[in-house]
Design a protein around this motif. Structure first.
Motif, PDB file in Angstrom:
ATOM      1  N   ARG A  49       1.081  -0.750   0.088  1.00 38.11           N
ATOM      2  CA  ARG A  49      -0.436   0.088  -0.008  1.00 38.11           C
ATOM      3  C   ARG A  49       0.426   1.204  -0.014  1.00 38.11           C
ATOM      4  N   SER A  50       0.578   2.341  -0.985  1.00 39.30           N
ATOM      5  CA  SER A  50       1.129   3.708  -1.120  1.00 39.30           C
ATOM      6  C   SER A  50       0.766   4.520  -0.074  1.00 39.30           C
ATOM      7  N   VAL A  51       2.094   5.067   1.215  1.00 39.86           N
ATOM      8  CA  VAL A  51       1.619   6.366   1.642  1.00 39.86           C
ATOM      9  C   VAL A  51       1.390   7.540   0.834  1.00 39.86           C
ATOM     10  N   ASN A  52       0.388   8.122   0.896  1.00 36.00           N
ATOM     11  CA  ASN A  52       0.583   9.398   0.196  1.00 36.00           C
ATOM     12  C   ASN A  52       0.676  10.487   1.503  1.00 36.00           C
ATOM     13  N   HIS A  94       1.670   7.037  -9.979  1.00 37.76           N
ATOM     14  CA  HIS A  94       0.939   6.734 -11.828  1.00 37.76           C
ATOM     15  C   HIS A  94       0.207   7.115 -12.021  1.00 37.76           C
ATOM     16  N   PHE A  95      -0.957   7.582 -13.420  1.00 38.32           N
ATOM     17  CA  PHE A  95      -2.410   7.985 -12.894  1.00 38.32           C
ATOM     18  C   PHE A  95      -2.624   6.975 -14.130  1.00 38.32           C
ATOM     19  N   ALA A  96      -3.289   5.845 -14.032  1.00 39.29           N
ATOM     20  CA  ALA A  96      -4.092   5.420 -14.611  1.00 39.29           C
ATOM     21  C   ALA A  96      -3.197   4.034 -15.491  1.00 39.29           C
ATOM     22  N   GLY A  97      -1.864   3.959 -14.442  1.00 38.46           N
ATOM     23  CA  GLY A  97      -1.257   3.563 -15.466  1.00 38.46           C
ATOM     24  C   GLY A  97      -0.440   3.671 -15.701  1.00 38.46           C
ATOM     25  N   ILE A  98       0.051   5.121 -15.993  1.00 35.64           N
ATOM     26  CA  ILE A  98       0.714   6.310 -16.713  1.00 35.64           C
ATOM     27  C   ILE A  98       1.530   6.118 -16.192  1.00 35.64           C
ATOM     28  N   PRO A  99       3.314   6.328 -15.725  1.00 39.99           N
ATOM     29  CA  PRO A  99       4.041   6.130 -14.710  1.00 39.99           C
ATOM     30  C   PRO A  99       4.626   7.122 -14.546  1.00 39.99           C
ATOM     31  N   ILE A 100       4.614   8.633 -13.471  1.00 36.88           N
ATOM     32  CA  ILE A 100       5.561   9.730 -12.893  1.00 36.88           C
ATOM     33  C   ILE A 100       6.602   9.696 -12.744  1.00 36.88           C
ATOM     34  N   ARG A 101       7.697  10.318 -13.772  1.00 36.05           N
ATOM     35  CA  ARG A 101       8.714  10.516 -13.223  1.00 36.05           C
ATOM     36  C   ARG A 101       9.230  11.617 -11.938  1.00 36.05           C
ATOM     37  N   ALA A 102       9.773  10.762 -10.835  1.00 38.30           N
ATOM     38  CA  ALA A 102      10.181  12.396 -10.325  1.00 38.30           C
ATOM     39  C   ALA A 102      11.471  12.810 -10.464  1.00 38.30           C
ATOM     40  N   ASP A 103      12.213  12.965 -11.586  1.00 42.38           N
ATOM     41  CA  ASP A 103      12.833  13.644 -11.945  1.00 42.38           C
ATOM     42  C   ASP A 103      11.850  15.370 -12.212  1.00 42.38           C
ATOM     43  N   LEU A 104      11.289  14.596 -13.215  1.00 39.19           N
ATOM     44  CA  LEU A 104      10.279  15.735 -13.627  1.00 39.19           C
ATOM     45  C   LEU A 104       9.490  16.862 -12.491  1.00 39.19           C
ATOM     46  N   LEU A 105       9.529  16.212 -11.135  1.00 36.19           N
ATOM     47  CA  LEU A 105       8.628  17.361 -10.299  1.00 36.19           C
ATOM     48  C   LEU A 105       9.340  18.887 -10.251  1.00 36.19           C
ATOM     49  N   SER A 304     -12.216   2.326  -7.148  1.00 42.37           N
ATOM     50  CA  SER A 304     -11.352   1.299  -7.227  1.00 42.37           C
ATOM     51  C   SER A 304      -9.244   1.869  -6.943  1.00 42.37           C
ATOM     52  N   PRO A 305      -8.483   0.648  -6.776  1.00 40.62           N
ATOM     53  CA  PRO A 305      -7.405   0.951  -6.129  1.00 40.62           C
ATOM     54  C   PRO A 305      -6.442   1.627  -7.224  1.00 40.62           C
ATOM     55  N   ALA A 306      -7.032   2.050  -8.286  1.00 40.03           N
ATOM     56  CA  ALA A 306      -6.349   3.171  -8.796  1.00 40.03           C
ATOM     57  C   ALA A 306      -5.322   3.983  -8.641  1.00 40.03           C
ATOM     58  N   GLY A 307      -4.176   4.016  -8.140  1.00 38.80           N
ATOM     59  CA  GLY A 307      -4.028   5.516  -8.235  1.00 38.80           C
ATOM     60  C   GLY A 307      -3.592   5.026  -5.998  1.00 38.80           C
ATOM     61  N   GLY A 308      -3.873   3.874  -5.560  1.00 36.23           N
ATOM     62  CA  GLY A 308      -3.871   4.136  -4.472  1.00 36.23           C
ATOM     63  C   GLY A 308      -3.502   4.635  -3.425  1.00 36.23           C
ATOM     64  N   GLN A 309      -4.823   5.019  -3.361  1.00 35.39           N
ATOM     65  CA  GLN A 309      -5.802   6.212  -2.837  1.00 35.39           C
ATOM     66  C   GLN A 309      -6.537   5.456  -1.334  1.00 35.39           C
ATOM     67  N   GLY A 310      -6.813   3.978  -1.522  1.00 36.35           N
ATOM     68  CA  GLY A 310      -8.145   4.361  -0.192  1.00 36.35           C
ATOM     69  C   GLY A 310      -7.866   3.733   1.208  1.00 36.35           C
ATOM     70  N   ASP A 357     -12.311   7.702 -10.723  1.00 32.95           N
ATOM     71  CA  ASP A 357     -13.514   6.578 -12.160  1.00 32.95           C
ATOM     72  C   ASP A 357     -12.923   7.780 -13.036  1.00 32.95           C
ATOM     73  N   ALA A 358     -12.246   8.645 -13.454  1.00 36.99           N
ATOM     74  CA  ALA A 358     -11.198   9.025 -14.500  1.00 36.99           C
ATOM     75  C   ALA A 358     -10.230   8.267 -14.426  1.00 36.99           C
ATOM     76  N   GLN A 359      -9.776   7.852 -13.641  1.00 38.04           N
ATOM     77  CA  GLN A 359      -9.189   6.697 -14.532  1.00 38.04           C
ATOM     78  C   GLN A 359      -9.376   5.766 -14.761  1.00 38.04           C
ATOM     79  N   THR A 360     -10.102   4.793 -14.326  1.00 34.54           N
ATOM     80  CA  THR A 360     -11.037   4.181 -14.729  1.00 34.54           C
ATOM     81  C   THR A 360     -11.158   4.075 -16.106  1.00 34.54           C
ATOM     82  N   ALA A 361     -11.174   5.094 -16.674  1.00 34.64           N
ATOM     83  CA  ALA A 361     -12.469   5.595 -17.772  1.00 34.64           C
ATOM     84  C   ALA A 361     -10.830   5.443 -19.127  1.00 34.64           C
TER      85      ALA A 361
END
Length: 490
Positions: A49-52, A94-105, A304-310, A357-361
């Motif tokens: 589980r990710s810890v935000n 990630h967003f809907a499985g699209i990874p986000i790189r740390a060096d872009l923050l 949906s558990p996408a994004g690990g926010q639950g 829901d946006a990630q499901t879509a």
């Protein structure tokens, strides 16, 4: 009363709530229907589980973050060293499985600079072990193998009906999952939308592992699948009919059939060591409180558990509710304080469901959605979009509305340096109100609240709630948050 509060459910949310209630001075008994906490699923990579950011902040303020990070499977913080080789890209979400790189923050973003980005990914079993040990050390009682079967609520309290007999409490909180007995018995509506896809995760054995090599997500016209990141972990997502038997054991044939439908692959899975199913059904309780019965975690909202926010959403519920319910137990809660739990947390839950829901879509397997994914992937490859999405998924983009006009009101308090050489977060372990000020007038105003408020010497004239959020600045009146002073309390 046998106890001030009964908490149904000993997952991370129920155990965190027990800790917060004990810090606030309420006695608490946690009931868990399952006798055995340890399962291969929770203990392994599938149970990560990710810890935000808000959750990491809450752990830091309670002195738990270092322990969580020691148990984490991996973690990353801006300015720190990632735990992957430097030649490999580091991903922070990630967003809907699209990874986000740390060096872009964006390193200049004030939120990313001021707050802990996260605590990494930790197995649910390890997190429950940490939280249960803290809850027991604080004096909570945890009873396993005791199922709550019914409840009887009245104006004075709640009777929790269990297989071991009734328990009389002042309050009952359901942290007992999406099929919550507490929510159903309390008659709280749970509206929402039905599932669009079925997800399956399993740790499996193969006749020939070479048939399904490790790799990244593979998308097809029927869904998507991945083998990894550890050998034997299979995850499939199918858009279409959702299996009715959610509680039945996941079988090798079921996983083989799922892979055949998605990709036409004969994976040769021979056994399932541990497995689970989930869907993207989205539902939210109409209210988080019905009299002396309250809800938190999946009992209050599913998505949906996408994004690990639950899990993070549920832990946020627990931290918000704990001090307010303890204040009601102790008798000093001002009018409306306990109702502010629903008022503050319900919009956050609705917002998370919208992002889910946006990630499901965006995960739908049709051609037009694939084209949209390509556009979103390009956007997430830019610094502004990567920073924005990570902040939102990490919870840094959301706060609570308050009546105070202070610019920090409703946001997580920054870790201010104090005049005594400590910092604000280091003084939060006791879950009390904190007033940071150098003004003698405010110190005098705070003196009658010594049983629930600590005055700290420092800049800002800032009132911080027990959950770490800023109540406001110098309003000259503490009663809206702290009720009557102890010298006049009933």
């Amino acid at each position: 009363m046998d106890v001030d509060v009964v908490v149904a459910g000993a997952g991370p949310v129920g155990l965190m709530l027990a800790c917060e209630l004990r810090l606030g001075g309420a006695s608490v008994q946690v009931l868990e229907r399952r006798a055995d906490r340890a399962t291969a699923l929770k203990a392994g990579a599938m149970g990560a589980r990710s810890v935000n950011a808000p959750t990491a902040d809450a752990f830091r303020r309670r002195g738990l973050l270092d322990e969580v990070r020691r148990a984490a499977l991996m973690w990353f913080e801006p300015g720190g060293e990632p735990d992957t080789p430097p030649e490999e890209p580091v991903f922070v979400g990630h967003f809907a499985g699209i990874p986000i790189r740390a060096d872009l923050l964006d390193p200049a973003d004030p939120d990313l600079a001021a707050y802990t980005l996260g605590g990494g990914a930790i197995s649910q079993l390890d997190l429950e072990t940490i939280l249960e040990a803290r809850a027991l050390a604080l004096g909570a009682a945890v009873r396993r193998g005791v199922a709550l079967t019914d409840l009887e609520a009245d104006a004075e309290g709640v009777t929790a009906v269990t297989e071991d007999g009734p328990i009389r409490a002042g309050w009952l909180v359901g942290c007992d999952g999406g099929r919550s007995t507490v929510r159903r018995r309390a008659g709280i509506a749970f509206p929402g939308t039905d599932a669009e896809f079925a997800g399956r995760q399993a740790m499996v054995e193969f006749a020939d592992p070479a048939r399904l090599p490790l790799g990244d997500w593979v998308r097809t016209e029927r869904g998507a699948y991945v083998h990894g990141p550890v050998p034997g972990r299979i995850h499939t997502v199918e858009y279409g009919p959702v299996p009715a038997a959610r509680e039945a054991p996941v079988t090798a044939e079921e996983m083989n059939e799922s892979l055949r439908r998605i990709a036409g692959i004969d994976a040769g899975i021979t056994a399932v060591r541990a497995g689970t199913r989930y869907t993207d059904a989205t539902r939210q309780a109409a209210t988080y409180r019905a009299g002396r019965v309250l809800l938190a975690g999946d009992a209050a909202h599913i998505h949906s558990p996408a994004g690990g926010q639950g899990m993070n959403l549920g832990l946020g519920d627990a931290v918000n509710l704990g001090w307010k319910l303890a204040a009601a137990v102790r008798g000093w809660a001002p009018d409306g304080l306990l109702d502010s739990y629903t008022a503050e947390r319900h919009p956050i839950g609705a917002w998370v469901q919208g992002w889910s829901d946006a990630q499901t879509a965006l995960g739908r397997p049709d051609g037009r959605t694939a084209a949209l994914r390509a556009v979103v992937a390009d956007l997430l490859g830019t610094r502004p979009a990567a920073t924005y999405v990570v902040k939102q998924i990490s919870g840094l983009g959301r706060g609570y509305g308050t009546r105070d006009g202070h610019p920090l009101a409703g946001r997580l308090a920054p870790d201010l340096p104090l005049d005594d050489g400590t910092t604000l977060s280091a003084r939060c372990e006791e879950a009390r109100f904190l007033l940071v000020t150098r003004d003698p007038r405010l110190r005098e105003l705070a003196a009658p609240y010594a049983d629930r408020l600590t005055v700290l010497p420092g800049p800002g004239d800032l009132l911080v709630r027990p959950d770490g959020y800023v109540a406001g600045g110098d309003a000259g009146d503490l009663t809206p948050w702290l009720g009557l002073p102890s010298t006049r309390a009933a």
